[in-house]
Enzyme design. Structure first.
Site, PDB file in Angstrom:
ATOM      1  N   ARG A   1       0.877  -1.162   0.000  1.00  0.00           N
ATOM      2  CA  ARG A   1       0.000   0.000   0.000  1.00  0.00           C
ATOM      3  C   ARG A   1       0.916   1.213   0.000  1.00  0.00           C
ATOM      4  O   ARG A   1       1.992   1.179   0.628  1.00  0.00           O
ATOM      5  CB  ARG A   1      -0.892   0.039   1.255  1.00  0.00           C
ATOM      6  CG  ARG A   1      -2.013  -0.978   1.268  1.00  0.00           C
ATOM      7  CD  ARG A   1      -3.114  -0.666   0.242  1.00  0.00           C
ATOM      8  NE  ARG A   1      -4.219  -1.617   0.302  1.00  0.00           N
ATOM      9  CZ  ARG A   1      -4.349  -2.666  -0.499  1.00  0.00           C
ATOM     10  NH1 ARG A   1      -3.448  -2.910  -1.437  1.00  0.00           N
ATOM     11  NH2 ARG A   1      -5.391  -3.468  -0.385  1.00  0.00           N
ATOM     12  N   GLU A  10      -4.004   7.873  -4.575  1.00  0.00           N
ATOM     13  CA  GLU A  10      -4.329   7.193  -5.836  1.00  0.00           C
ATOM     14  C   GLU A  10      -5.658   7.720  -6.351  1.00  0.00           C
ATOM     15  O   GLU A  10      -6.577   7.906  -5.548  1.00  0.00           O
ATOM     16  CB  GLU A  10      -4.405   5.681  -5.615  1.00  0.00           C
ATOM     17  CG  GLU A  10      -3.049   5.092  -5.255  1.00  0.00           C
ATOM     18  CD  GLU A  10      -3.086   3.579  -5.015  1.00  0.00           C
ATOM     19  OE1 GLU A  10      -4.133   2.952  -5.237  1.00  0.00           O
ATOM     20  OE2 GLU A  10      -2.053   3.040  -4.595  1.00  0.00           O
ATOM     21  N   HIS A  27      -1.760   0.659  -9.752  1.00  0.00           N
ATOM     22  CA  HIS A  27      -2.295  -0.316  -8.779  1.00  0.00           C
ATOM     23  C   HIS A  27      -2.890  -1.530  -9.508  1.00  0.00           C
ATOM     24  O   HIS A  27      -4.080  -1.827  -9.377  1.00  0.00           O
ATOM     25  CB  HIS A  27      -3.354   0.348  -7.877  1.00  0.00           C
ATOM     26  CG  HIS A  27      -3.562  -0.380  -6.588  1.00  0.00           C
ATOM     27  ND1 HIS A  27      -3.828   0.245  -5.394  1.00  0.00           N
ATOM     28  CD2 HIS A  27      -3.542  -1.705  -6.296  1.00  0.00           C
ATOM     29  CE1 HIS A  27      -3.963  -0.650  -4.435  1.00  0.00           C
ATOM     30  NE2 HIS A  27      -3.800  -1.856  -4.961  1.00  0.00           N
TER      31      HIS A  27
HETATM   32  P1  NAP Z   1      -0.075 -11.888   4.352  1.00  0.00           P
HETATM   33  O1  NAP Z   1      -0.021 -13.299   3.885  1.00  0.00           O
HETATM   34  O2  NAP Z   1      -0.827 -11.562   5.595  1.00  0.00           O
HETATM   35  O3  NAP Z   1       1.435 -11.352   4.470  1.00  0.00           O
HETATM   36  C1  NAP Z   1       1.775 -10.188   5.124  1.00  0.00           C
HETATM   37  C2  NAP Z   1       3.135 -10.371   5.754  1.00  0.00           C
HETATM   38  O4  NAP Z   1       3.518  -9.159   6.396  1.00  0.00           O
HETATM   39  C3  NAP Z   1       3.165 -11.462   6.807  1.00  0.00           C
HETATM   40  O5  NAP Z   1       4.253 -12.281   6.534  1.00  0.00           O
HETATM   41  C4  NAP Z   1       3.360 -10.716   8.124  1.00  0.00           C
HETATM   42  O6  NAP Z   1       4.175 -11.517   8.982  1.00  0.00           O
HETATM   43  C5  NAP Z   1       4.097  -9.475   7.676  1.00  0.00           C
HETATM   44  N1  NAP Z   1       3.877  -8.337   8.578  1.00  0.00           N
HETATM   45  C6  NAP Z   1       2.709  -7.857   9.049  1.00  0.00           C
HETATM   46  N2  NAP Z   1       2.932  -6.819   9.867  1.00  0.00           N
HETATM   47  C7  NAP Z   1       4.270  -6.636   9.892  1.00  0.00           C
HETATM   48  C8  NAP Z   1       5.114  -5.720  10.565  1.00  0.00           C
HETATM   49  N3  NAP Z   1       4.616  -4.791  11.385  1.00  0.00           N
HETATM   50  N4  NAP Z   1       6.460  -5.817  10.361  1.00  0.00           N
HETATM   51  C9  NAP Z   1       6.969  -6.769   9.552  1.00  0.00           C
HETATM   52  N5  NAP Z   1       6.199  -7.677   8.884  1.00  0.00           N
HETATM   53  C10 NAP Z   1       4.875  -7.608   9.061  1.00  0.00           C
HETATM   54  O7  NAP Z   1      -0.710 -10.953   3.237  1.00  0.00           O
HETATM   55  P2  NAP Z   1      -0.611 -11.093   1.638  1.00  0.00           P
HETATM   56  O8  NAP Z   1      -1.769 -11.868   1.135  1.00  0.00           O
HETATM   57  O9  NAP Z   1       0.761 -11.524   1.265  1.00  0.00           O
HETATM   58  O10 NAP Z   1      -0.858  -9.557   1.236  1.00  0.00           O
HETATM   59  C11 NAP Z   1       0.012  -8.558   1.725  1.00  0.00           C
HETATM   60  C12 NAP Z   1      -0.481  -7.161   1.366  1.00  0.00           C
HETATM   61  O11 NAP Z   1      -0.267  -6.922  -0.018  1.00  0.00           O
HETATM   62  C13 NAP Z   1      -1.983  -6.930   1.556  1.00  0.00           C
HETATM   63  O12 NAP Z   1      -2.296  -6.589   2.891  1.00  0.00           O
HETATM   64  C14 NAP Z   1      -2.264  -5.786   0.598  1.00  0.00           C
HETATM   65  O13 NAP Z   1      -2.186  -4.533   1.251  1.00  0.00           O
HETATM   66  C15 NAP Z   1      -1.148  -5.888  -0.429  1.00  0.00           C
HETATM   67  N6  NAP Z   1      -1.668  -6.239  -1.765  1.00  0.00           N
HETATM   68  C16 NAP Z   1      -1.516  -5.341  -2.777  1.00  0.00           C
HETATM   69  C17 NAP Z   1      -1.977  -5.654  -4.039  1.00  0.00           C
HETATM   70  C18 NAP Z   1      -1.808  -4.697  -5.180  1.00  0.00           C
HETATM   71  O14 NAP Z   1      -2.694  -4.618  -6.022  1.00  0.00           O
HETATM   72  N7  NAP Z   1      -0.703  -3.985  -5.271  1.00  0.00           N
HETATM   73  C19 NAP Z   1      -2.619  -6.879  -4.284  1.00  0.00           C
HETATM   74  C20 NAP Z   1      -2.760  -7.755  -3.227  1.00  0.00           C
HETATM   75  C21 NAP Z   1      -2.287  -7.426  -1.966  1.00  0.00           C
HETATM   76  P3  NAP Z   1       4.096 -11.385  10.572  1.00  0.00           P
HETATM   77  O15 NAP Z   1       2.643 -11.380  10.916  1.00  0.00           O
HETATM   78  O16 NAP Z   1       4.873 -12.531  11.079  1.00  0.00           O
HETATM   79  O17 NAP Z   1       4.765 -10.082  10.872  1.00  0.00           O
END
Ligand code: NAP
Length: 321
Positions: free
Chosen positions: A233, A262, A281
């Protein structure tokens, strides 16, 4: 029949699926008052990309479930929804691989200057064989630092380690043993990741803890030759500090799919920088994936209203109330 509000256009077949189960009221979220009035009278809602504030839900006493057509849920105040007894569902997994493809296209495009040089060719500037002024940097064999190695980060790590022979470093609050075993990913503290990575790739959710987690200090801690990739994000990065770092040569470049505002304003300095690849995006934006997300979100909503939803729940604690 229960009534739901849809604040995002849905594919025809997904709409018909919903209509078999609920009465669907489609609204344009730009018509704020009509949107809020529709929510006040609804049992559920489905949509994406619009901030849903507590104020918008005042008086929406029938509302039992909201379903976002996204994995990220930073548009919602989750604690407030839980307090109101509203289930929030999201769409993890179905978008993981296409988003990882977007991340990798940003890595390749930034390192090999694909966008800049394609524009150069189209502008008729390719008049001799190219020289070092058009060279890029290698991707294969380099070190990738993933900040937030979860579902999407894991899919990026797989591409990097198995496809591009890259070393993978990552930071998470908890270890990702699967990625360590399968892709040799090594968990390090953020300063070490920033100091060693050739590509720093953000894939954390946007939370109060991750807002501006990459600012001026973190950018200074990166290699001068490094490239920042953000498809999480926009607000995980302090965009003002990033612009300065790119202007001053603190880092080499950036590949960005997301921005603090955005659509990216037309006067953003990022638009004028040759060392920035900016995308609108498009993380999950393929026909196949967007369809799968809409279907998944619709199924989540129907199941949540039936009280049978078992997965894809953001605020599971609401079920214990
Ligand atoms: P996910 O499986 O929940 O992965 C998020 C990772 O971030 C986890 O490994 C988590 O590990 C880590 N994390 C969370 N808080 C943290 C912190 N404070 N410090 C360090 N690491 C942290 O989620 P995902 O499905 O991969 O998606 C991730 C994000 O990508 C979404 O939330 C969304 O905002 C973004 N996204 C963007 C697009 C786009 O169109 N550009 C598309 C899809 C998703 P821990 O809990 O162990 O810290």
């Amino acid at each position: 029949m229960k009534k739901i509000v849809a604040w995002k256009p849905l594919p025809e077949d997904v709409l018909s699926y919903l209509q078999q189960h609920v009465k669907v009221v489609q609204v344009d979220p730009a018509q704020h008052d009509a949107f809020v009035a529709a929510l006040r009278d609804a049992d559920g809602g489905i949509g994406a990309s619009v901030k849903i504030t507590p104020a918008m839900l005042e008086g929406a006493t029938r509302l039992k479930a909201l379903s976002t057509v996204s994995v990220g849920f930073d548009q919602f105040d989750v604690a407030d929804l839980t307090q109101r007894g509203i289930v929030l569902a999201h769409t993890p997994d179905v978008l993981t691989e296409s988003t990882a493809d977007t991340v990798f296209s940003l890595i390749l495009a930034s390192a090999r200057r694909v966008v800049e040089l394609a524009a150069w060719v189209k502008a008729g500037q390719w008049q001799h064989s190219i020289g070092p002024e058009q060279f890029g940097g290698d991707v294969q064999g380099k070190t990738l630092g993933i900040v937030g190695l979860g579902r999407i980060g894991g899919a990026v790590a797989r591409r990097a380690a198995l496809g591009f022979n890259m070393k993978v470093l990552y930071t998470n609050r908890s270890a990702n043993h699967e990625a360590e075993e399968a892709y040799g990913a090594r968990r390090v503290e953020l300063p070490k990741l920033l100091a060693n990575a050739d590509f720093v790739c953000l894939q954390v959710p946007l939370t109060p803890q991750t807002r501006h987690m990459i600012g001026a200090n973190e950018l200074r801690a990166m290699k001068k030759t490094a490239i920042l990739i953000n498809a999480s994000r926009g607000a995980t990065v302090d965009e003002h500090a990033l612009i300065e770092a790119l202007q001053n040569g603190t880092i080499h470049g950036a590949g960005l799919d997301v921005f603090e505002t955005e659509p990216l304003p037309a006067d953003s300095p990022l638009l004028k920088m040759a060392n920035v690849v900016a995308l609108p995006h498009i993380g999950s934006a393929t026909h196949e994936t967007r369809h799968a997300m809409a279907r998944n979100a619709a199924e989540n909503l129907v199941a949540a209203l039936d009280g049978t939803l078992a997965t894809n729940i953001v605020n599971r604690e609401v079920l214990q109330r």
